[in-house]
Design a protein around this motif. Structure first.
Motif, mmCIF file in Angstrom:
data_model
loop_
_atom_site.group_PDB
_atom_site.id
_atom_site.type_symbol
_atom_site.label_atom_id
_atom_site.label_comp_id
_atom_site.label_asym_id
_atom_site.label_seq_id
_atom_site.Cartn_x
_atom_site.Cartn_y
_atom_site.Cartn_z
ATOM 1 N N THR B 70 0.829 -1.205 0.000
ATOM 2 C CA THR B 70 0.000 0.000 0.000
ATOM 3 C C THR B 70 0.869 1.263 0.000
ATOM 4 O O THR B 70 0.346 2.371 0.087
ATOM 5 N N GLY B 71 2.195 1.083 -0.070
ATOM 6 C CA GLY B 71 3.099 2.234 -0.062
ATOM 7 C C GLY B 71 3.276 2.851 1.311
ATOM 8 O O GLY B 71 3.699 3.994 1.433
ATOM 9 N N THR B 72 2.976 2.084 2.344
ATOM 10 C CA THR B 72 3.106 2.581 3.720
ATOM 11 C C THR B 72 4.473 2.186 4.281
ATOM 12 O O THR B 72 4.934 1.077 4.039
ATOM 13 N N ARG B 73 5.099 3.114 5.011
ATOM 14 C CA ARG B 73 6.391 2.777 5.613
ATOM 15 C C ARG B 73 6.190 1.740 6.719
ATOM 16 O O ARG B 73 5.589 2.039 7.748
ATOM 17 N N ALA B 74 6.699 0.539 6.491
ATOM 18 C CA ALA B 74 6.478 -0.567 7.425
ATOM 19 C C ALA B 74 7.806 -1.192 7.807
ATOM 20 O O ALA B 74 8.763 -1.169 7.039
ATOM 21 N N ILE B 75 7.834 -1.751 9.024
ATOM 22 C CA ILE B 75 9.081 -2.294 9.564
ATOM 23 C C ILE B 75 8.798 -3.538 10.383
ATOM 24 O O ILE B 75 7.726 -3.659 11.002
ATOM 25 N N THR B 76 9.737 -4.466 10.400
ATOM 26 C CA THR B 76 9.751 -5.524 11.396
ATOM 27 C C THR B 76 11.161 -5.625 11.945
ATOM 28 O O THR B 76 12.119 -5.209 11.293
ATOM 29 N N THR B 77 11.261 -6.146 13.171
ATOM 30 C CA THR B 77 12.571 -6.376 13.760
ATOM 31 C C THR B 77 12.573 -7.772 14.346
ATOM 32 O O THR B 77 11.552 -8.263 14.806
ATOM 33 N N ALA B 158 14.819 2.683 1.084
ATOM 34 C CA ALA B 158 13.767 1.712 0.760
ATOM 35 C C ALA B 158 12.766 2.338 -0.208
ATOM 36 O O ALA B 158 12.398 1.734 -1.225
ATOM 37 N N ASP B 159 12.348 3.569 0.081
ATOM 38 C CA ASP B 159 11.372 4.238 -0.784
ATOM 39 C C ASP B 159 11.989 4.615 -2.134
ATOM 40 O O ASP B 159 11.346 4.489 -3.170
ATOM 41 N N LYS B 160 13.237 5.081 -2.093
ATOM 42 C CA LYS B 160 13.891 5.541 -3.321
ATOM 43 C C LYS B 160 14.001 4.415 -4.349
ATOM 44 O O LYS B 160 13.764 4.626 -5.528
ATOM 45 N N TYR B 161 14.349 3.214 -3.874
ATOM 46 C CA TYR B 161 14.571 2.104 -4.806
ATOM 47 C C TYR B 161 13.463 1.059 -4.765
ATOM 48 O O TYR B 161 13.549 0.054 -5.458
ATOM 49 N N ARG B 162 12.442 1.290 -3.945
ATOM 50 C CA ARG B 162 11.400 0.270 -3.734
ATOM 51 C C ARG B 162 12.057 -1.079 -3.449
ATOM 52 O O ARG B 162 11.921 -2.044 -4.180
ATOM 53 N N ILE B 163 12.761 -1.109 -2.337
ATOM 54 C CA ILE B 163 13.567 -2.277 -2.000
ATOM 55 C C ILE B 163 13.529 -2.485 -0.485
ATOM 56 O O ILE B 163 13.225 -1.547 0.268
ATOM 57 N N MET B 164 13.824 -3.694 -0.055
ATOM 58 C CA MET B 164 13.938 -3.967 1.374
ATOM 59 C C MET B 164 15.322 -3.528 1.847
ATOM 60 O O MET B 164 16.316 -3.810 1.184
#
Lengths: 184, 353, 248
Positions: B70-77, B158-164
């Protein structure tokens, strides 16, 4: 000048609080600090130690391989750190729980019957602060006053009533250390 | 920037991620990084953002995957065994070209291993880890301040390259406390749903389909080439490293994260004895700073790589040095952290040869 | 002139890839009709599974994703939590949902995620060639139960709606079938209620659809329909297993 100390004892003796407080005081004085706790599966009762460094310049390794100063709250901690101490280093020992003498003769040793001193102060849980007060008086990584101020940010809410006895414990430790250095 | 706070690395990571605009956290408990999800669980609801404890690491990464779509900034640790479970999701995320951030507080392995600090997931993080030809950007901070700073960069990249983007730390960097000063809050009100996001077609002329799938090999090769072109751009533009006392160095230590920090003390000890060592510290482990290492090969007598594993980054260092100079190694395994003195002793074994 | 047949606008112009006699097409049509009727098409994100319906996004024209095998409910959770205004569905088979993805399904249900699952139960792994699945019947021959499913070796068929109906999180749980017009109409009603549950944010909703797989059952379409009535429905009875107040 970089000053590092290892604080070691049983979980529940306030090892981590003493270390964090020292780090907080260092930060308050605008110094570089690192606080590195050991941690294990056991949350209470196991052996706990922390490495605290306070410095005027950037700190590289936060690990103290060979301590110049150690605060030792129980026997296993003395067994562990005595051989690692640097020559002329200072070991501050909770004599109440460490029923043996230091074998090395090339280190300085301050033994404090801290459990009993704490009871005299009216709270047997302030052993850690007595020993920390002694260390800070001898090595002077931070000012005792800064430590006392730092107490206020750690003992909040219901624990705030403990600030006063902890302050007295820090002062008592410092007083014992002054006597020790005077004797030397 | 604001006041300095004395914080654990694992909490500084969470606070920095929040300030950097992390809108959703999904995760599963694992030692030695539980302070991070615990911190998120307190702070995210205060800010009206999402915190959800998943039923497993497998579910957690797929929740991140869904949110990322959805283009939301998401994270897991997580930590090593949990990260192993997430590899399937990483591979899907890579080929779907969606952004997210993952923090791995590495612990001793293999298997259940222990909970002590280690660096043995270097291969897994930098070479892919899951199936297929893919990479994530991998960044390796070495102080609590750097952990906080790089979380901002992680979301931007992550946003710039659409990458993890993987932030590779260890239990030591997580448990340690240092004064930390955070960068300014990212203004999340400015976040817009990207054109490619799958949130329902709405007014868009085309519907969006985000998949890591093409049943025809010709199509899948094209998808792969898109990835490879992206990685080439990243290798060209995003290499980060620190050179420490390299200007007059006769020898170079290579190390990352915790060990690089310890090695700085080794270097002081060595210089006190008149041995001029410097440090090359990759900050991005992928893309790897191969050019700087290659260039330094003409200045130094040898390289000494040191890690908390059996020699994983060592392979990349050797590829960069390409036989021009010897590359020696010292590593500790299973969660043992080397001391500065130990590294120096091991280093000295190669002097005078 | 009276319209007696119309392709729902949520259905794309692409021909389906499903086998003759497979009921995926019927299930797709029901979903598409409901998307039309509710006006949800442009708000909808469908998370497609791994299995025969991996190509579902070819045929139903919404924003779409394909989850890793079994992970649809986790992925849908991620979308819905950050984008609650989207209408989020998963469409999964019995291998995907009831075997490898059972944890994700059960926990999405337990959390009461506001997502809707259409669960196609055809009693085997269709795309991979007809292997035994959690809903394969006792005695049923598949490519990995060549002597018939034996309880002592493979245990018993999993009844997903009955299991989920014991939980507090789900808002609506039902099982329909696609073997005759009455059942198809009933199944559509069930899915419509599932949609309502999500629209009213009442919690998780799932409708199982007992389906056919003539190719892997090695039957004609007519034989497969007859088998559903004769062998499958006695084991997987139809009906609503849970409907909280407000679902209609």
């Amino acid at each position: 000048m970089e000053k590092g100390v290892v604080i070691s004892g049983f979980g529940g003796q306030g090892v981590m609080l003493a270390g964090e407080l020292l780090a907080e005081a260092g930060k308050e004085e605008g110094k570089y600090v690192t606080f590195l706790p050991s941690y294990g599966p056991e949350m209470r009762g196991g052996t706990a130690n922390c490495h605290v460094i306070v410095s005027d310049t950037t700190i590289a390794s936060p690990i103290i391989g060979y301590p110049k100063a150690a605060i030792v709250l129980n026997l296993p901690s003395l067994d562990k750190y005595e051989p690692l101490m640097k020559k002329d280093g200072i070991i501050i020992i909770n004599k109440t729980l460490v029923p043996r003498e230091v074998k090395r003769d090339d280190v300085r040793v301050l033994q404090i019957d801290a459990q009993h001193v704490a009871e005299d102060l009216g709270n047997k849980k302030v052993v850690n602060m007595i020993l920390l007060g002694a260390y800070v008086e001898i090595e002077k990584p931070v000012k005792i006053e800064t430590l006392k101020n730092a107490l206020k940010s750690y003992l909040t809410g219901r624990k705030a009533e403990l600030i006063e006895v902890n302050e007295r414990a820090l002062e008592k430790g410092a007083e014992i250390a002054r006597d020790f250095m005077g004797v030397k | 920037m604001g006041e300095k706070l004395l914080m654990k690395g694992s909490e500084a990571i969470a606070e920095a991620a929040i300030r950097a605009g992390a809108m959703a956290f999904f995760g599963y408990p694992i030692t030695p990084q539980n302070e991070t999800p615990e911190y998120f669980s307190r702070r995210m609801p205060e800010l009206g953002r999402v915190f959800l404890q998943a039923e497993s690491e497998v579910a957690a990464i797929n929740m991140v995957y869904g949110a990322a779509c959805t283009g939301t900034r998401a994270i897991t640790t997580s930590s090593s065994p949990g990260i192993s479970l997430m590899q399937e999701g990483f591979s899907y995320i890579a080929n779907t070209n969606v952004p997210c951030v993952v923090v791995n507080a590495m612990r001793g392995g293999p298997g259940l291993g222990d909970i002590a600090p280690a660096q043995a997931d270097y291969f897994q993080a930098t070479k892919g880890g899951g199936h297929g030809d893919y990479h994530s950007i991998v960044i390796a901070p070495h102080t609590v301040q750097e952990e906080a700073d790089l979380m901002f960069d992680a979301f931007e990249l992550a946003d710039k390259y659409r990458i993890m983007v993987v932030v590779l730390v260890d239990g030591l960097l997580g448990q340690m406390m240092e004064p930390v000063e955070f960068k300014d809050w990212v203004d999340v009100k400015k976040f817009k749903t990207p054109e490619w996001a799958t949130v329902g077609q709405g007014d868009r002329a085309q519907r969006n389909i985000l998949i890591s799938f093409d049943i025809l090999a010709e199509g899948l090769e094209k998808m792969n080439l898109v990835l490879q072109n992206k990685y080439a751009k990243i290798r060209e533009n995003e290499v980060r490293f620190e050179e420490y006392k390299m200007d007059d160095a006769d020898y170079a230590i290579t190390a990352f994260g915790t060990v690089a920090r310890i090695a700085k003390t080794t270097i002081e000890l060595a210089r006190n004895e008149g041995i001029k060592i410097g440090l090359i510290r990759p900050i991005t482990l992928y893309p790897f700073p191969e050019k700087v290492i290659e260039n330094r090969a003409s200045n130094v007598k040898f390289f000494f790589d040191t890690e908390m594993n059996e020699g994983q980054m060592l392979e990349d260092v050797k590829l960069a040095v390409n036989g021009k100079k010897p590359v020696y190694f010292h590593g500790r395994l299973g969660g043992i952290v080397p001391t500065a003195e130990e590294i120096l002793d091991e280093f000295k074994k190669h002097l005078g040869g | 002139m009276k319209t007696i047949y119309k392709v729902p606008s949520a259905i794309t112009s692409r021909d389906t890839t499903y086998c003759p006699g497979c009921t995926h097409g019927v299930a797709h049509r029901i979903v598409a009709e409901l998307l039309d009727e509710t006006g949800l098409t442009k708000k909808t994100v469908i998370v497609w599974p791994v299995g025969c319906s991996v190509f579902g996004y070819y045929f139903i024209g919404t924003d779409a994703l394909i989850a890793a095998h079994g992970r649809a409910c986790a992925m849908a959770t991620g979308i819905k939590r950050v984008h609650p205004e989207s209408f989020v569905m998963t469409y999964q088979g019995d291998g995907d949902l009831a075997s490898i993805g059972i944890a994700e399904t059960v926990h999405a249900a337990a959390r009461g995620e506001n997502i809707t699952t259409v669960f196609i139960n055809n009693g085997n792994y269709g795309m991979t060639g007809g292997q035994m699945s959690p809903t394969t019947l006792i005695g049923q021959v598949t490519t990995t139960s060549p002597y018939g499913r034996k309880p002592e070796l493979n245990g018993f068929p999993l009844h997903v709606p009955e299991m989920l109906a014991t939980m507090d999180g789900p808002a609506y749980i039902a099982r329909g079938a696609l073997d005759n017009p009455q059942h198809i109409n009933q199944a559509k009603k069930f899915i419509q209620k599932a949609f309502t549950a999500q629209q009213k944010r009442l919690g998780y909703s799932l409708v199982e659809l007992v389906s056919t797989c003539p190719t892997n059952w090695k039957m004609t379409p007519v034989e497969s329909i007859e088998r559903v009535k004769r062998e499958v429905l006695p084991i997987f009875p139809l009906g609503e297993f849970r409907a909280v107040k407000g679902v209609e």
